[in-house]
Design a protein around this motif. Structure first.
Motif, mmCIF file in Angstrom:
data_model
loop_
_atom_site.group_PDB
_atom_site.id
_atom_site.type_symbol
_atom_site.label_atom_id
_atom_site.label_comp_id
_atom_site.label_asym_id
_atom_site.label_seq_id
_atom_site.Cartn_x
_atom_site.Cartn_y
_atom_site.Cartn_z
ATOM 1 N N ARG A 1 0.836 -1.201 0.000
ATOM 2 C CA ARG A 1 0.000 0.000 0.000
ATOM 3 C C ARG A 1 0.879 1.262 0.000
ATOM 4 N N PRO A 2 0.336 2.393 -0.459
ATOM 5 C CA PRO A 2 1.079 3.660 -0.387
ATOM 6 C C PRO A 2 1.399 4.019 1.059
ATOM 7 N N THR A 3 2.371 4.880 1.241
ATOM 8 C CA THR A 3 2.769 5.265 2.597
ATOM 9 C C THR A 3 2.008 6.488 3.109
ATOM 10 N N ALA A 4 1.265 7.149 2.228
ATOM 11 C CA ALA A 4 0.511 8.338 2.635
ATOM 12 C C ALA A 4 -0.719 8.491 1.751
ATOM 13 N N VAL A 5 -1.756 9.105 2.336
ATOM 14 C CA VAL A 5 -3.001 9.348 1.600
ATOM 15 C C VAL A 5 -3.423 10.796 1.798
ATOM 16 N N PHE A 6 -3.745 11.456 0.700
ATOM 17 C CA PHE A 6 -4.337 12.794 0.754
ATOM 18 C C PHE A 6 -5.829 12.650 0.489
ATOM 19 N N ALA A 7 -6.655 12.998 1.476
ATOM 20 C CA ALA A 7 -8.106 12.940 1.336
ATOM 21 C C ALA A 7 -8.635 14.327 0.984
ATOM 22 N N VAL A 8 -9.605 14.393 0.072
ATOM 23 C CA VAL A 8 -10.044 15.697 -0.435
ATOM 24 C C VAL A 8 -10.937 16.459 0.542
ATOM 25 N N ASN A 9 -11.351 15.832 1.648
ATOM 26 C CA ASN A 9 -11.969 16.604 2.726
ATOM 27 C C ASN A 9 -11.740 15.891 4.052
ATOM 28 N N ASP A 10 -12.015 16.587 5.140
ATOM 29 C CA ASP A 10 -11.706 16.066 6.472
ATOM 30 C C ASP A 10 -12.585 14.881 6.870
ATOM 31 N N VAL A 11 -13.829 14.863 6.417
ATOM 32 C CA VAL A 11 -14.716 13.745 6.755
ATOM 33 C C VAL A 11 -14.135 12.442 6.222
ATOM 34 N N ILE A 12 -13.674 12.476 4.982
ATOM 35 C CA ILE A 12 -13.048 11.303 4.379
ATOM 36 C C ILE A 12 -11.776 10.944 5.133
ATOM 37 N N VAL B 1 -1.878 10.461 6.900
ATOM 38 C CA VAL B 1 -3.174 10.873 6.352
ATOM 39 C C VAL B 1 -3.288 12.396 6.438
ATOM 40 N N LEU B 2 -3.654 12.996 5.328
ATOM 41 C CA LEU B 2 -3.764 14.451 5.222
ATOM 42 C C LEU B 2 -5.153 14.794 4.708
ATOM 43 N N GLY B 3 -5.827 15.752 5.344
ATOM 44 C CA GLY B 3 -7.180 16.124 4.945
ATOM 45 C C GLY B 3 -7.261 17.494 4.316
ATOM 46 N N PHE B 4 -8.508 18.030 4.268
ATOM 47 C CA PHE B 4 -8.729 19.355 3.678
ATOM 48 C C PHE B 4 -10.012 19.934 4.262
ATOM 49 N N ASN B 5 -9.997 21.183 4.677
ATOM 50 C CA ASN B 5 -11.095 22.006 5.189
ATOM 51 C C ASN B 5 -10.823 22.509 6.592
ATOM 52 N N ASP B 6 -10.207 21.700 7.469
ATOM 53 C CA ASP B 6 -10.022 22.023 8.882
ATOM 54 C C ASP B 6 -11.362 22.226 9.580
ATOM 55 N N LEU B 7 -12.213 21.215 9.493
ATOM 56 C CA LEU B 7 -13.432 21.204 10.286
ATOM 57 C C LEU B 7 -13.059 21.053 11.758
ATOM 58 N N ASP B 8 -13.991 21.351 12.656
ATOM 59 C CA ASP B 8 -13.706 21.280 14.088
ATOM 60 C C ASP B 8 -13.165 19.912 14.503
#
Length: 352
Positions: free
Chosen positions: A255-266, A287-294
């Protein structure tokens, strides 16, 4: 019986402050802010008289409603639990920023929840019934034909429209978006700097404009940086859909060593699944997300993400629309920067 005291008018405020009625009107609508003693006298006069603008009077005078309708598209099936299907988590941020700024400028924002694919027809109804002076739309990615029809509505009815998360340029329509491509670029650069070479992007079939551009920015930067990218695409923006799509991938030895998710929920769904599968985040998987939800700051490990200026986007949409209502040219696009927020869910890779 004593007669009720007549409420103060703009003319009363102007007389007490020693300025013109037009100056008072411009100040109250946010079109112009006096300086120095004029501003002090004006604020003092409003306070002393207890003046409150009359929305009804303005509506009659300008043939305007004083309302900005905010169409929020929701793909959820109302027969299911709320938030399980399609609800855009940024809607709340957009609405908060828009309502606060509108109040400051003498307007009100009316939220209108629309079903998937119905925003165009709802916009036509609101405009033709005179229920709104302008429209803000937060919708899924519009096909070109639908966007062109919306443009015709704006042009023929002379009602300005702001599309959130959109950056496609159209006359009579303003796109107000975050710099999603730049955010995707920053995400790829961050993972590359940590030594990751085999990465994945966790996305959903193209629907919302922001995630589509985030993916594009990430893939372009990854190609420039020499990263090998896999695309994991779920069917829906739901935790269950993400789990079903990613479980087989996380069980792979290669498997890859890192994942970029297009939003924080994912991203949060991915972290929880990884932990259940006894993977260490970030040592086994960043794991890296996007939006910075609470939730991003409180999940463990805390989520590294990129902050979308949701409230500022809503406020900016109101500003450009109020300017257009007052006769100023409508801006074609407004692009707001995103902010990288490093936390604990990303780290150097421990695998080649």
């Amino acid at each position: 019986m004593d007669k009720k005291t007549k409420p103060p008018t703009i003319a009363d405020v102007a007389a007490l402050a020693g300025v013109s009625a037009q100056t008072v009107s411009n100040f109250l609508t946010g079109r112009f802010k006096p300086r120095g003693q004029n501003l002090q006298r004006l604020e003092a006069a409003i306070s002393e008289l207890g003046y409150r603008p009359s929305a009804a009077a303005r509506a009659l005078r300008l043939k305007q409603s004083g309302m900005i309708a905010m169409l929020l598209e929701d793909g959820a099936d109302l027969s299911q639990e709320r938030m399980r299907e399609g609800w855009e988590p940024l809607h709340g941020m957009f609405l908060y920023g828009a309502t606060n700024r509108a109040r400051e400028l003498g307007y009100y924002v009316t939220p209108v929840l629309t079903r998937q694919g119905t925003a165009e027809m709802e916009a036509i109804r609101l405009v033709r019934e005179g229920r709104a002076d302008a429209l803000i739309c937060s919708t899924e990615l519009m096909p070109e034909a639908q966007l062109e029809r919306l443009q015709r509505i704006a042009r023929t009815e002379k009602v300005p429209i702001a599309l959130l998360q959109e950056n496609r340029k159209r006359d009579f329509i303003c796109g107000v978006a975050a710099a999603d491509e730049d955010g995707g670029d920053q995400a790829a650069a961050h993972l590359a700097a940590l030594g990751h070479r085999r990465v994945a992007i966790m996305t959903v079939k193209p629907s919302w404009p922001g995630p589509v551009r985030r993916r594009a920015g990430f893939e372009a930067a990854a190609a420039r940086l020499g990263l090998s990218v896999e695309v994991w695409q779920a069917e829906h923006y739901t935790v269950e859909a993400v789990r079903q799509r990613t479980a087989p991938e996380l069980l792979r030895e290669d498997r890859p060593t890192a994942v970029f998710a297009v939003n924080d929920v994912i991203a949060v769904a991915l972290i929880q699944l990884a932990i259940e599968l006894r993977l260490d985040v970030p040592n086994d998987l960043s794991v890296l997300g996007f939006n910075d939800l609470d939730v991003a700051a409180y999940v463990r490990p805390a989520l590294t993400t990129l902050r979308t200026p949701g409230a500022a986007m809503g406020a900016r949409a109101v500003e450009v629309l109020v300017d257009a209502i007052s006769g100023k040219p409508l801006a074609s696009t407004a692009l707001l920067p995103v902010e990288f927020v490093p936390r604990e869910s990303t780290g150097p890779t421990s695998r080649a």
